[in-house]
Design a protein around this motif. Structure first.
Motif, PDB file in Angstrom:
ATOM      1  N   GLU A 142       0.831  -1.211   0.000  1.00  0.00           N
ATOM      2  CA  GLU A 142       0.000   0.000   0.000  1.00  0.00           C
ATOM      3  C   GLU A 142       0.860   1.255   0.000  1.00  0.00           C
ATOM      4  O   GLU A 142       0.494   2.277  -0.594  1.00  0.00           O
ATOM      5  N   GLN A 174      -3.156   2.304  -1.927  1.00  0.00           N
ATOM      6  CA  GLN A 174      -4.194   1.443  -1.358  1.00  0.00           C
ATOM      7  C   GLN A 174      -5.021   0.809  -2.475  1.00  0.00           C
ATOM      8  O   GLN A 174      -5.260   1.412  -3.515  1.00  0.00           O
ATOM      9  N   ASN A 175      -5.435  -0.427  -2.241  1.00  0.00           N
ATOM     10  CA  ASN A 175      -6.251  -1.186  -3.194  1.00  0.00           C
ATOM     11  C   ASN A 175      -5.528  -1.440  -4.514  1.00  0.00           C
ATOM     12  O   ASN A 175      -6.175  -1.618  -5.552  1.00  0.00           O
ATOM     13  N   LYS A 230     -12.113  -8.629   0.889  1.00  0.00           N
ATOM     14  CA  LYS A 230     -11.189  -7.542   0.557  1.00  0.00           C
ATOM     15  C   LYS A 230     -10.453  -7.861  -0.744  1.00  0.00           C
ATOM     16  O   LYS A 230     -10.293  -6.995  -1.609  1.00  0.00           O
ATOM     17  N   GLU A 260     -12.966  -7.562  -3.652  1.00  0.00           N
ATOM     18  CA  GLU A 260     -13.261  -6.159  -3.992  1.00  0.00           C
ATOM     19  C   GLU A 260     -12.185  -5.581  -4.916  1.00  0.00           C
ATOM     20  O   GLU A 260     -12.490  -4.917  -5.909  1.00  0.00           O
ATOM     21  N   ILE A 261     -10.930  -5.851  -4.579  1.00  0.00           N
ATOM     22  CA  ILE A 261      -9.827  -5.326  -5.397  1.00  0.00           C
ATOM     23  C   ILE A 261      -9.829  -5.970  -6.770  1.00  0.00           C
ATOM     24  O   ILE A 261      -9.701  -5.290  -7.799  1.00  0.00           O
ATOM     25  N   GLN A 263     -12.619  -4.803  -8.998  1.00  0.00           N
ATOM     26  CA  GLN A 263     -12.380  -3.419  -9.423  1.00  0.00           C
ATOM     27  C   GLN A 263     -11.314  -3.359 -10.510  1.00  0.00           C
ATOM     28  O   GLN A 263     -11.447  -2.620 -11.494  1.00  0.00           O
TER      29      GLN A 263
END
Length: 226
Positions: free
Chosen positions: A103, A108-109, A139, A142-143, A146
């Protein structure tokens, strides 16, 4: 196996020849240490692997606020090896450190962060901490959704793993929802008759998965009403 041993011998000789000339902080030496560590880990020689990967990480570490992504990868890889050794506390420690380093290095992400998130989830699953496993699998999901979109095998596998955790917790409606989502993603990619279309835990055809999860959900609902 033969090719791995040849590569291992080559890398070890390269370290011996270049270590004194270039120094242990040299990035190329670090890459060679890392390659040796990966081969040793694949061979199950975990202690030796960890030693080489630690050397590699020290070669990649930077002073200041930024970090080399290779150093992040080394921390995550050490965590994965500790997981294989069933040293779960150290696995979590290294994986979380690798996650924080990613990160810092990439933001982040970042897509790379999905790997330690998923590895941490596996550690919690192995310990029977299914709620924690769900949190970290989500988590990672989600990444990856995306960054990669919804219709990839990695995303389908994560939906499947989340469904399994919900089944372990007896939350059958949520298990069914996530497992069916996994099947919807994976079937067009792998084909209807691919072994991956079978449920990981009970290895039954997908039609039986639906029946079992639905039945479980109905039983849970009836028990709640009672």
């Amino acid at each position: 196996q033969g090719d791995s041993q040849k590569a291992l011998s080559y890398y070890q000789k390269a370290i011996e020849c270049n270590r004194d000339k270039l120094g242990t902080k040299n990035r190329n030496i670090g890459k060679t240490y890392l390659n040796v560590g990966k081969i040793l880990a694949n061979q199950g020689q975990y202690e030796e692997a960890l030693s080489h990967i630690e050397h590699a990480e020290r070669s990649f570490i930077k002073k200041g606020p930024t970090q080399d992504p290779e150093a992040c990868f080394c921390a995550v890889l050490q965590g994965s090896i500790y997981r294989e050794m069933k040293n779960y506390s150290l696995a979590i420690q290294y994986l979380e450190r690798g996650l924080q380093m990613y990160e810092i290095a990439l933001g982040q992400n970042c897509l790379e962060a999905a790997v330690p998130y998923e590895d941490i989830a596996w550690v919690y699953q192995y310990q029977g901490q299914y709620e924690q496993a769900i949190h970290y699998f989500k988590k990672s999901l989600e990444i990856r959704e995306q960054k990669l979109g919804s219709n990839t095998l990695l995303v389908g596998n994560l939906y499947q793993q989340i469904g399994i955790q919900y089944k372990n917790l007896g939350k059958y409606d949520l298990a069914y929802e996530h497992l069916i989502k996994a099947l919807e993603i994976k079937e067009p990619i792998l084909g209807e008759n691919n072994p991956s279309m079978y449920y990981v835990i009970i290895t039954e055809p997908k039609e039986d998965i639906e029946d079992e999860i639905k039945t479980g959900g109905q039983q849970q609902q009836a028990e709640t009403q009672e």
